[in-house]
Write a protein that holds these residues in place. Structure first.
Motif, PDB file in Angstrom:
ATOM      1  N   UNK A 170       0.866  -1.168   0.000  1.00 21.75           N
ATOM      2  CA  UNK A 170       0.000   0.000   0.000  1.00 21.75           C
ATOM      3  C   UNK A 170       0.903   1.217   0.000  1.00 21.75           C
ATOM      4  N   UNK A 171       0.384   2.336  -0.470  1.00 21.62           N
ATOM      5  CA  UNK A 171       1.144   3.575  -0.435  1.00 21.62           C
ATOM      6  C   UNK A 171       0.184   4.722  -0.161  1.00 21.62           C
ATOM      7  N   UNK A 172       0.609   5.616   0.723  1.00 23.74           N
ATOM      8  CA  UNK A 172      -0.185   6.820   0.990  1.00 23.74           C
ATOM      9  C   UNK A 172       0.685   8.043   0.773  1.00 23.74           C
ATOM     10  N   UNK A 173       0.312   8.802  -0.242  1.00 18.80           N
ATOM     11  CA  UNK A 173       0.898  10.118  -0.519  1.00 18.80           C
ATOM     12  C   UNK A 173      -0.297  10.998  -0.884  1.00 18.80           C
ATOM     13  N   UNK A 174      -1.127  11.269   0.052  1.00 20.24           N
ATOM     14  CA  UNK A 174      -2.394  11.937  -0.231  1.00 20.24           C
ATOM     15  C   UNK A 174      -3.460  10.875  -0.373  1.00 20.24           C
ATOM     16  N   UNK A 175      -3.477  10.169  -1.506  1.00 17.09           N
ATOM     17  CA  UNK A 175      -4.409   9.064  -1.722  1.00 17.09           C
ATOM     18  C   UNK A 175      -3.831   7.778  -1.117  1.00 17.09           C
ATOM     19  N   UNK A 219      -8.685  13.499  -1.981  1.00 17.73           N
ATOM     20  CA  UNK A 219      -9.720  14.464  -1.573  1.00 17.73           C
ATOM     21  C   UNK A 219     -10.611  13.907  -0.463  1.00 17.73           C
ATOM     22  N   UNK A 220     -10.800  12.601  -0.452  1.00 17.02           N
ATOM     23  CA  UNK A 220     -11.649  11.976   0.575  1.00 17.02           C
ATOM     24  C   UNK A 220     -10.907  11.805   1.896  1.00 17.02           C
ATOM     25  N   UNK A 221      -9.568  11.784   1.860  1.00 18.80           N
ATOM     26  CA  UNK A 221      -8.784  11.654   3.086  1.00 18.80           C
ATOM     27  C   UNK A 221      -8.480  13.006   3.740  1.00 18.80           C
ATOM     28  N   UNK A 222      -8.617  14.085   2.958  1.00 15.96           N
ATOM     29  CA  UNK A 222      -8.331  15.413   3.505  1.00 15.96           C
ATOM     30  C   UNK A 222      -9.334  15.752   4.595  1.00 15.96           C
TER      31      UNK A 222
END
Length: 176
Positions: A36-41, A79-82
């Protein structure tokens, strides 16, 4: 438009490669443990060989498009994680947590999405429900308050007209 035989063979091979991580073997026995990777999304990183990708991109609808630089499936859009508490979810690349078994991933026929001047060639994930349940397990694991994107249409972008930038592909592809 029909896929070429070369593209059909590559799509089958891609589905076999991706489904080999179907939650049935412990991570240590997999050749390529999914990340998994999180960089915003939040994305699921998918390893696709250049050979398979080139075969899939032999579809005439890919003419003038550049192959993406990193294949992935967006699980939750940036946008949904912001603005929400992301709990204990790390930033960067990390392994799938124990107990959040990834379903078998296979792909449907390629399609071209268009939004204004942007174009993205993609393949849809066939088991939308299984992947949505996986995302719900991840959200629970990381302590997110619910699932931020309950109706996401999961797909993998293969090429776009944004010089192959994986984060410039059309992300809001919907079923039609």
């Amino acid at each position: 438009m029909a896929r070429t035989k070369k593209a059909e063979k590559a799509l089958k091979a891609l589905s076999k490669t991706s489904s080999s991580t179907g939650g049935h073997k412990p991570a240590s026995s997999r050749l390529h443990a999914p990340l998994l990777e999180r960089r915003g999304a939040l994305v699921l990183v998918v390893a696709v060989s250049d050979h398979k990708l080139e075969a899939l991109l032999s579809d005439p609808r890919c003419e003038g498009l550049s192959k993406v630089q990193q294949c992935h499936i967006t699980l939750i859009a940036a946008a949904k994680l912001k603005g929400i508490d992301v709990g204990t979810m790390p930033v960067g690349r990390f392994p799938i947590p124990e107990g959040a078994a990834l379903p078998k991933i296979s792909f449907g026929n390629g399609a071209l999405a268009r939004r204004n001047k942007r174009k993205t060639y993609f393949v849809p994930v066939q088991d939308q429900y299984g992947l949505q349940c996986f995302v719900e397990r991840l959200c629970h694991h990381f302590g997110l308050p619910g699932t931020p994107e309950k109706r996401r249409f999961f797909h993998m972008s293969l090429a776009n007209n944004a010089n192959g930038s994986p984060f410039q592909s059309i992300g809001d592809i919907t079923k039609t």
